[in-house]
Design an enzyme around this catalytic site. Structure first.
Site, mmCIF file in Angstrom:
data_model
loop_
_atom_site.group_PDB
_atom_site.id
_atom_site.type_symbol
_atom_site.label_atom_id
_atom_site.label_comp_id
_atom_site.label_asym_id
_atom_site.label_seq_id
_atom_site.Cartn_x
_atom_site.Cartn_y
_atom_site.Cartn_z
ATOM 1 C CB THR A 168 -7.376 1.025 -17.875
ATOM 2 O OG1 THR A 168 -8.183 2.143 -17.475
ATOM 3 C CG2 THR A 168 -6.221 1.519 -18.724
ATOM 4 N N PRO A 169 -9.200 -1.087 -16.665
ATOM 5 C CG PRO A 169 -8.474 -2.914 -15.384
ATOM 6 C CD PRO A 169 -8.003 -1.927 -16.415
ATOM 7 C CG ASP A 216 -1.705 1.251 1.395
ATOM 8 O OD1 ASP A 216 -1.601 2.140 0.512
ATOM 9 O OD2 ASP A 216 -2.435 1.361 2.393
ATOM 10 C CB ILE A 256 -6.062 4.514 -21.636
ATOM 11 C CG1 ILE A 256 -5.317 5.835 -21.948
ATOM 12 C CG2 ILE A 256 -5.231 3.288 -22.034
ATOM 13 C CD1 ILE A 256 -4.949 6.053 -23.391
ATOM 14 C CE LYS A 311 -4.640 10.730 -12.190
ATOM 15 N NZ LYS A 311 -3.493 9.808 -12.034
ATOM 16 C CE1 TYR A 321 -8.131 9.587 -11.820
ATOM 17 C CE2 TYR A 321 -8.771 11.159 -13.515
ATOM 18 C CZ TYR A 321 -8.095 10.014 -13.131
ATOM 19 O OH TYR A 321 -7.378 9.296 -14.065
#
Ligand code: BMA
Length: 248
Positions: free
Chosen positions: A181-182, A55, A179, A150, A146
């Site tokens: 991705t998960p 972590d 992109i 960023k 988020y």
């Protein structure tokens, strides 16, 4: 494409861009330490990648990761790729969710670099790539934490480049568009639960190339920034967005 050499740390290596990058960097010759909290995802990586379940929002875990990497050889690169996107406005988002997003997207980079920079100095220099997003520069609704995290990654990247450039350490941020991705698949389910595939297709159409990107495309760009081919590139953020930000 220049080869990669010695030890390189990749965080978020269990899935998405981190996973594709760990695999690509190993192909280019790096001795990759893939770090993630997802033990099952790490276990599914081939044994060309050394893994560490950790972590990285904990300083002690980052110290351990750097020690593990340097025990295998000089540390030459770090790709701080791990990230999380939770949704909400400043009103609707809980304080815990805000802290979680800032913790993994921003503070974990601070902690990893706190331990990695001295090891890169000892190796005579190296390269750090920090994962930002086009959300740092233009954004959408419901991503307050988020987008903030960023944007802060870009600012911290700049100051790190200034602080450590005289020790031959380059620091860059990358800003991917959408992109596959998960993380993005989960976002599509969040924004259009009734038809996430349609959401992904719509996001793809926002890019000049009329599609979403794939993790391998970002991995190649990160590899370039880590390599000696990028020897005069530092302190910048770089779009890899298929032309998403080219349009209004
Ligand atoms: C990323 C994620 C994706 C999004 C992309 C472009 O950072 O937020 O869900 O598709 O930015 O907005």
């Amino acid at each position: 494409m220049a080869a990669l050499r010695d030890s390189v740390i990749v965080t978020g290596a269990a899935s998405g861009i981190g996973r594709a990058s760990a695999l690509h960097f190993a192909e280019l010759g790096a001795d990759v330490l893939g770090v993630d909290r997802d033990a099952a995802g790490l276990a599914s990586l081939p044994d060309t990648i050394t893994t560490l379940e950790a972590d990285i929002t904990m300083s002690s875990a980052c110290r351990k990761a750097v020690a593990a990497a340097t025990s295998r050889g000089p540390l030459r690169g770090v790709f701080n790729c791990a990230g999380q996107e939770l949704h909400g406005t400043v009103v609707s988002m809980s304080e815990d969710d805000f802290d979680a997003v800032i913790g993994i997207n921003l503070k974990a980079i601070f902690l990893m670099c706190k331990h990695a920079v001295p090891a890169l100095e000892e190796a005579g220099g190296g390269s750090i790539v920090n994962m930002s997003s086009i959300q740092a520069l233009a954004t959408q609704q419901d991503v307050a934490a988020y987008a903030a995290s960023k944007g802060a990654v870009i600012s911290m990247t700049r100051v790190m480049a200034l602080d450590h450039g005289d020790r031959n350490i380059r620091v860059n941020a990358i800003c991917p568009g959408t992109i596959l991705t998960p993380l993005v698949a989960a976002n599509a389910r969040h924004f259009r639960p009734e038809d996430p595939e349609a959401q992904l297709a719509e996001w793809g159409q926002l890019h000049a190339l009329n599609r979403v990107g794939n993790p391998e495309e970002v991995a190649k760009f990160a590899a370039f920034l880590l390599s000696d081919d990028a020897s005069f590139i530092t302190g910048s953020h770089h779009l890899i967005d298929g032309g998403l930000l080219a349009s209004f």
